[in-house]
Design an enzyme around this catalytic site. Structure first.
Site, PDB file in Angstrom:
ATOM      1  N   SER A 148       0.830  -1.199   0.000  1.00  0.00           N
ATOM      2  CA  SER A 148       0.000   0.000   0.000  1.00  0.00           C
ATOM      3  C   SER A 148       0.867   1.253   0.000  1.00  0.00           C
ATOM      4  CB  SER A 148      -0.898   0.021   1.236  1.00  0.00           C
ATOM      5  OG  SER A 148      -0.107   0.278   2.376  1.00  0.00           O
ATOM      6  N   LYS A 149       0.238   2.355  -0.317  1.00  0.00           N
ATOM      7  CA  LYS A 149       0.964   3.625  -0.325  1.00  0.00           C
ATOM      8  C   LYS A 149       1.500   3.924   1.069  1.00  0.00           C
ATOM      9  CE  LYS A 149       0.468   8.509  -1.418  1.00  0.00           C
ATOM     10  NZ  LYS A 149       1.463   8.835  -0.448  1.00  0.00           N
ATOM     11  N   ARG A 150       0.674   3.561   2.057  1.00  0.00           N
ATOM     12  CA  ARG A 150       1.095   3.827   3.439  1.00  0.00           C
ATOM     13  C   ARG A 150       2.408   3.092   3.774  1.00  0.00           C
ATOM     14  NH1 ARG A 150      -1.967   2.196   7.930  1.00  0.00           N
ATOM     15  NH2 ARG A 150      -3.826   1.961   6.643  1.00  0.00           N
TER      16      ARG A 150
END
Ligand code: GLU
Length: 511
Positions: free
Chosen positions: A264-266
Site C-alpha cells: 500500500s501507499k502507506r
C-alpha cells in the site's frame, strides 16, 4: 491467432499506482511481442471519484516509462472516442437492448429502501443480503410494478437505475490464462447496476461494451477484478458476443516485501520509497508524493524490475532490455501467487543500468548537479570521475553526493579513522609522501602508486597501514573509489595541499 489488441484502462481517480504501471507494461509487452495494438482507454464514468489532472498524469507516466500507446486517449484511432464519459450514448443503446430482451430491468428503490432490504435480510438470518434473483421480486422494479407505473415513473424522471437480471443457479465458467478454470454459480452474483441514476454506465457495462467494440483480444488486469469476470462473461453471453469474448489474464497482487499483505501507499511512505511513477500532488489534500522518476530511478531499470513482479523468463537471467522483454514475454509464465515488492531489488536494477551506461553519458548527470552548485568542470574530468564511481552509485545524484570531495577539500575528517589510524607512523609516512610527490613531474595514478611504495620502503611502514588515513586526508571519509585514480583526478598540487592541511590540523595521538 486472433489479432492481438490489448488495452490499459485506468480510471482517473488519482495518481497511477506502480501496480497499474505493471499492468500497462504487461499489456504493452504482449502487444509488442505479437505485433499487436496497445490501446489506452480512460474509464471515467465514476464522476464522484474523478480527480482532475489524473489523466494527464497517466499519460505522462506512460510516456516517461516508454510505454507507447498505439491507439486511444492522446492518440486517437478507429474506435474513438476512448474516454468513456464521451461514449454515454453507446452504453445507453446496449442497456436498452438488454431491457427490451428482458435481460435487464429498471429499479426505483431509494437508498433507504435498499438499506431496509439489507436490514430485513440480516434480521431474517440470511447470509446474502444482495439485490438478486431471490430478493428482486420484493423490490421496487419493472419486474414487480405494473408497466403503466413504470412508464409513468420514467417519463416523470423519477431516479432509477438499470440492473442486470442475473439468472438463478447457473454455472458461469471462464478460463483465465493465469488462474485456469474459474467457475461461479450465478446465485452468488448480484443483479449489478448497469446504468446509474446519473445516466452514466457502471464500470461493468462500459468495460464489456468497449472491449467488444474495440475488438480487444486479451484483458490483462489486476487480480482485484477477478470477482467481476463471471459477471462480464454473463454480459458477453446476454449481448450475444460470446465468440468475440476476449481472453482473461488476472495478474497476481503486489505484496509487501515480507509477503505479508498487499503493498500500500502507506507502507511505501513509511519505508520511504515511492509508489507512484512520477511526482504527484493530490489536488484535494495537497499531499505531495515523490515519484520513481524524481527519486532517480531510470525508466528502463524500473520496467525491468516491474517485469519480474509476477513474471519470470524461466532462466537465471535478470537483466533484459525492453526489446528483449517484448521478445520473450509470455502470459503463460506469469505466476498465480502474489509478487513481493522489494525496493532493494529495484535499487539493484538501477545500479545495474547505471553501471552499464557509457561514462560520457553518466558525466551528464554529474555536470547537471555541478551546474546547480555553480561549479564548472570539463566533461572529460566528469566522465573520469563517473568511471571510477559508477560501481558504487545507485542513483544519478550519487555522483555528486558521494563525489563532492573531487571539488571541495574536506572540512571534516571521519573521527573513527582519526582515532584509529592517525598516529606518528601515519604522520611520518604522509609527510614523506607529500615531499616525494613534489618531485614527480608526470603525476598520475601509476606514478602516485609507485611513489607510495617507494616511501613505504624508505620509512619502513607498509603502505597498507596508512591507506585509510591517506584517503581521509583527501576525501574526509573512510571509503570511496580507487584512491590512486582519485589522486590523479584531484591533481598533484591539490593532493599535496590536502595532505599538508591534514598534517597541520589533525592532532597526533601520542601513544
Ligand atoms: N478501470 C479499471 C481500473 O481502474 C480497469 C479494469 C480493467 O482493466 O478491466 O483498474
Amino acid at each position: 491467432m486472433r489479432e492481438v489488441r490489448v488495452r490499459f484502462a485506468p480510471s482517473p481517480t488519482g495518481a497511477l499506482h506502480i501496480g497499474g504501471m505493471r499492468t500497462a507494461l504487461y499489456n504493452y509487452l504482449l502487444a509488442r511481442k505479437h505485433g499487436g495494438t496497445m490501446i489506452l482507454r480512460i474509464e471515467d464514468t465514476d464522476q464522484n471519484r474523478y480527480v482532475p489532472g489524473a489523466e494527464e498524469y497517466i499519460l505522462e507516466s506512460l510516456a516517461w516509462a516508454g510505454i507507447t500507446i498505439d491507439e486511444g486517449v492522446g492518440k486517437g484511432g478507429p474506435y474513438s472516442p476512448y474516454r468513456q464519459s464521451e461514449r454515454k450514448d453507446i452504453y445507453k443503446q446496449y442497456a436498452q437492448r438488454l431491457l427490451t430482451e428482458g435481460k435487464a430491468y429498471y429499479a426505483f428503490d431509494t437508498e433507504q429502501e435498499l438499506e431496509e432490504m439489507r436490514q430485513r435480510l440480516k434480521e431474517a438470518g440470511s447470509s446474502d443480503q444482495q439485490y438478486s434473483s431471490t430478493t428482486r421480486s420484493s423490490m421496487k422494479n419493472s419486474l414487480t410494478l405494473p408497466e403503466s407505473e413504470v412508464n409513468q415513473k420514467i417519463t416523470q424522471g423519477e431516479p432509477h437505475v438499470i440492473r442486470l437480471k442475473v439468472p438463478a443457479n447457473e454455472e458461469i465458467k471462464l478460463t483465465d490464462l493465469i488462474r485456469g478454470e474459474v467457475s461461479v454459480n450465478s446465485s452468488q452474483v448480484d443483479d449489478k447496476v448497469l446504468m446509474k441514476s446519473d445516466g452514466m454506465p457502471t464500470y461493468h457495462l462500459a468495460n464489456v461494451v468497449d472491449d467488444y467494440l474495440m475488438k480487444i483480444s486479451h484483458v490483462i488486469r489486476g487480480e482485484e477484478w477477478l470477482p467481476s469476470a463471471p459477471l462480464h462473461v454473463l454480459l458477453y453471453r446476454f449481448l450475444g458476443w460470446e465468440k468475440e469474448m476476449p481472453q482473461f489474464a488476472h495478474l497476481p497482487l503486489l505484496l509487501k516485501a515480507d509477503g505479508n499483505g498487499k503493498l500500500s501507499k502507506r507502507d511505501a511512505d513509511k519505508a520511504g520509497f515511492p509508489i507512484f511513477p512520477i511526482n504527484w500532488t493530490d489536488p484535494k489534500t495537497k499531499e505531495f508524493s515523490a515519484g520513481f522518476r524524481e527519486n532517480g530511478y531510470l525508466h528502463e531499470a524500473l520496467l525491468n524490475f516491474l517485469a519480474f513482479l509476477g513474471w519470470n523468463p524461466g532462466t537465471e537471467q535478470e537483466i533484459f532490455s525492453f526489446a528483449e522483454l517484448a521478445e520473450i514475454f509470455t502470459l503463460e509464465r506469469i505466476g498465480k501467487s502474489g509478487a513481493k515488492f522489494d525496493i532493494q531489488k529495484a535499487q539493484w536494477y538501477n545500479q545495474q543500468y547505471l553501471r552499464a551506461k557509457p561514462d560520457e553519458e553518466l558525466a551528464k548527470y554529474l555536470l547537471t548537479s555541478l551546474a546547480k552548485e555553480s561549479i564548472s568542470c570539463p566533461p572529460e574530468k566528469a566522465a573520469k570521475i563517473c568511471a571510477i564511481m559508477k560501481e558504487r552509485v545507485t542513483f544519478p545524484k550519487d555522483f555528486w553526493e558521494q563525489g563532492k570531495f573531487f571539488f571541495h577539500s574536506p572540512t571534516e575528517y571521519d573521527p573513527q579513522i582519526v582515532s584509529k589510524k592517525w598516529n606518528e607512523d601515519t604522520v611520518r609516512f604522509l609527510s614523506a609522501f607529500s615531499q616525494e610527490l613534489k618531485l614527480i613531474s608526470l603525476f598520475n595514478s601509476e606514478s602516485a602508486k609507485l611513489t607510495l611504495e617507494k616511501v613505504a620502503t624508505i620509512v619502513t611502514i607498509p603502505s597498507g597501514k596508512i591507506m585509510q588515513a591517506l584517503r581521509m586526508t583527501l576525501t574526509g571519509g573512510a571509503s570511496g573509489p580507487d584512491l590512486m585514480t582519485t589522486m590523479e583526478i584531484i591533481g598533484k598540487d591539490e593532493t599535496i595541499r590536502r595532505i599538508s592541511f591534514a598534517l597541520e590540523n589533525i592532532k597526533v595521538k601520542v601513544s
